[in-house]
Design a protein around this motif. Structure first.
Motif, PDB file in Angstrom:
ATOM      1  N   LEU A 191       0.830  -1.208   0.000  1.00  0.00           N
ATOM      2  CA  LEU A 191       0.000   0.000   0.000  1.00  0.00           C
ATOM      3  C   LEU A 191       0.861   1.253   0.000  1.00  0.00           C
ATOM      4  O   LEU A 191       0.524   2.240  -0.661  1.00  0.00           O
ATOM      5  N   VAL A 280      -6.857   2.526   6.215  1.00  0.00           N
ATOM      6  CA  VAL A 280      -6.314   1.171   6.196  1.00  0.00           C
ATOM      7  C   VAL A 280      -6.638   0.542   7.541  1.00  0.00           C
ATOM      8  O   VAL A 280      -6.199   1.028   8.580  1.00  0.00           O
ATOM      9  N   LYS A 299     -14.663  -1.986   8.017  1.00  0.00           N
ATOM     10  CA  LYS A 299     -14.915  -2.262   6.601  1.00  0.00           C
ATOM     11  C   LYS A 299     -16.350  -2.718   6.360  1.00  0.00           C
ATOM     12  O   LYS A 299     -16.916  -2.477   5.286  1.00  0.00           O
ATOM     13  N   ILE A 308      -9.586   0.134   3.218  1.00  0.00           N
ATOM     14  CA  ILE A 308      -8.817  -1.015   2.736  1.00  0.00           C
ATOM     15  C   ILE A 308      -8.598  -1.914   3.944  1.00  0.00           C
ATOM     16  O   ILE A 308      -8.019  -1.502   4.948  1.00  0.00           O
ATOM     17  N   MET A 328     -10.067  -4.390  -1.126  1.00  0.00           N
ATOM     18  CA  MET A 328      -9.994  -2.997  -1.554  1.00  0.00           C
ATOM     19  C   MET A 328     -10.873  -2.791  -2.785  1.00  0.00           C
ATOM     20  O   MET A 328     -11.289  -3.762  -3.419  1.00  0.00           O
TER      21      MET A 328
END
Length: 473
Positions: A191, A280, A299, A308, A328
């Motif tokens: 990333l 993240v 998420k 992500i 993602m």
């Protein structure tokens, strides 16, 4: 025997004991003087000629080539004891390497035997099932997994993760949105390469995972501390609006073990949307919650492709497997796969195939259910010991998910470095809370004491050793 002769002559040539231009005795003379066959000597001389140490001319003989003297000049200076000159190598080391290799021996506890706070119990690994699946995968020798992978087509593991994660973590995604990695740290590195340029701002939990923080620092990013309160990382503690990426552990904050409540999750998503930032989320250890079901990750609430998600099988199976994954947005996943293709060519597809079948056949779910029960009993036993035998040292700790218990010292003047040093000497894998702060200083001193990797007898032995460390013995 020929290798010994070859190496002896080579060392003498490199050191200058045999000078350049010197004629080498004939193979017959050498074989007689050394006491070996002529063939052995000829084999050694032929190898030296092939490598350029000697040259041979028909009818003239064999001669030593002039080669630069080894260990010549200041560049090979040695310090006392034959140790390489560390100052010279320090100058050659990159800034990125220095940012990644700051850890001292005091913070390295990977080989600890008792009370390790960040390791699963490898003895619980389903060896027989894994062995059977391994034989099956190797016996089939599918060309799709023995050759370089077609990177843009989801693998069997990515398909299985998409199904598993919907049930276990409430995350709905397509296999094309799943990207397998070599564990969580590899995912963060990918990333960083994919999204960050030098000078970009990364919001990072304070306290937070020091090893991950160092990865972002190694890419010359500006780190903005996102302070952790009773609800987890608080985005409102960041005034800087120019944040490209925010790193969080929402389901179980590392190291504070806080589960982010719904209100904070929504605040986090609104904060990121307002700035156009990506989040993240590392879901480290969230599978191991011992009261009720696992807390859904951030998420699971993501509707706009802002988060992500990083997961791994290190804590649920074996750390050495090095199998992880990211979820993602599809367009970003495709770029990430192309990056993997350029940087790594392929990930270990045999291992991925075995993990995929472990999930597909239901073995993985049964394994998780089993180890949760075992770890829960171990946590209960450690809590009993800490609350009774260490009541004079630690405040009464609470139940927590994951692999360790966070224990605050009653005496905040304690020399925690001295305690940790003694713990390392006695092979205890505990860690101090201050390790997770950017400046290595925590507002309140505390110790992270593990239970997952130690059975109940080892927990009792480990806490006995811990008492010695705390008492200064």
């Amino acid at each position: 025997m020929y290798a010994q002769i070859y190496d002896g002559l080579r060392q003498m040539i490199l050191s200058g004991a045999i000078p350049g231009g010197a004629r080498v005795p004939s193979s017959r003379v050498l074989s007689e003087s050394v006491g070996v066959s002529r063939f052995t000597v000829v084999t050694a001389l032929d190898q030296l000629i092939a490598e350029g140490y000697l040259s041979s001319a028909r009818g003239s003989g064999t001669y030593v080539e002039t080669v630069p003297r080894r260990n010549a000049g200041k560049s090979s200076a040695r310090i006392k004891g034959g140790v390489p000159d560390s100052d010279r190598f320090e100058k050659l080391t990159s800034r990125r390497a220095n940012a990644l290799t700051w850890r001292s021996s005091l913070t390295l506890n990977d080989g600890a035997q008792y009370l390790h706070m960040a390791t699963p119990d490898h003895r619980l690994f389903p060896v027989q099932t894994w062995s059977r699946l391994t034989k099956e995968v190797f016996a089939e020798c599918d060309f799709r997994i023995v050759n370089y992978r077609e990177i843009l087509t989801p693998s069997l593991l990515e398909q299985q993760i998409a199904q598993h994660i919907a049930i276990s973590r409430g995350i709905r995604c397509d296999p094309e949105e799943v990207v397998t990695t070599l564990g969580a740290h590899h995912a963060v590195n990918l990333l960083a390469e994919l999204l960050l340029d030098p000078g970009d701002t990364v919001a990072f939990e304070e306290p937070g995972m020091a090893a991950i923080r160092s990865i972002f620092q190694s890419y010359d990013c500006s780190i903005e501390p996102m302070h952790v309160d009773a609800s987890g990382p608080n985005p409102h503690t960041i005034s800087n609006r120019d944040v490209k990426l925010a790193f969080v552990t929402a389901a179980k904050q590392q190291p504070m073990t806080i589960a982010m409540p719904m209100k904070r999750k929504l605040e986090m998503l609104h904060w990121a949307a307002d700035r156009g930032s990506l989040i993240v989320e590392d879901d480290l250890g969230s599978e191991f919650r011992y009261q009720g079901g696992p807390i859904p990750p951030l998420k699971a609430l993501d509707q706009g492709g802002q988060v992500i998600y990083i997961g791994a099988f290190s804590m649920t199976l074996l750390q050495s497997l090095r199998v992880g994954y990211m979820i993602m947005p599809r367009a970003l996943a495709e770029k990430c796969r192309r990056l993997i293709q350029v940087r790594y060519r392929a990930l270990p597809q045999f291992t991925e195939q075995i993990v995929a079948r472990l999930i597909e056949d239901g073995h993985y779910g049964r394994h998780l259910h089993r180890v949760r029960r075992i770890y829960a009993k171990r946590q209960t036993r450690l809590l009993q010991i800490i609350r009774s035998d260490f009541a004079d040292v630690f405040e009464a700790p609470d139940l927590a998910s994951g692999f360790y218990i966070l224990c605050y010292y009653r005496d905040q003047s304690i020399d925690e470095d001295a305690v940790l040093r003694r713990c390392r000497e006695l092979n205890l894998g505990v860690e101090q809370l201050s390790y997770y702060y950017a400046n290595r200083t925590s507002p309140r001193k505390a110790l992270l004491i593990g239970f997952a990797a130690s059975n109940e007898a080892e927990i009792e032995l480990g806490t006995t050793l811990l008492r010695r460390c705390l008492d200064g013995g």
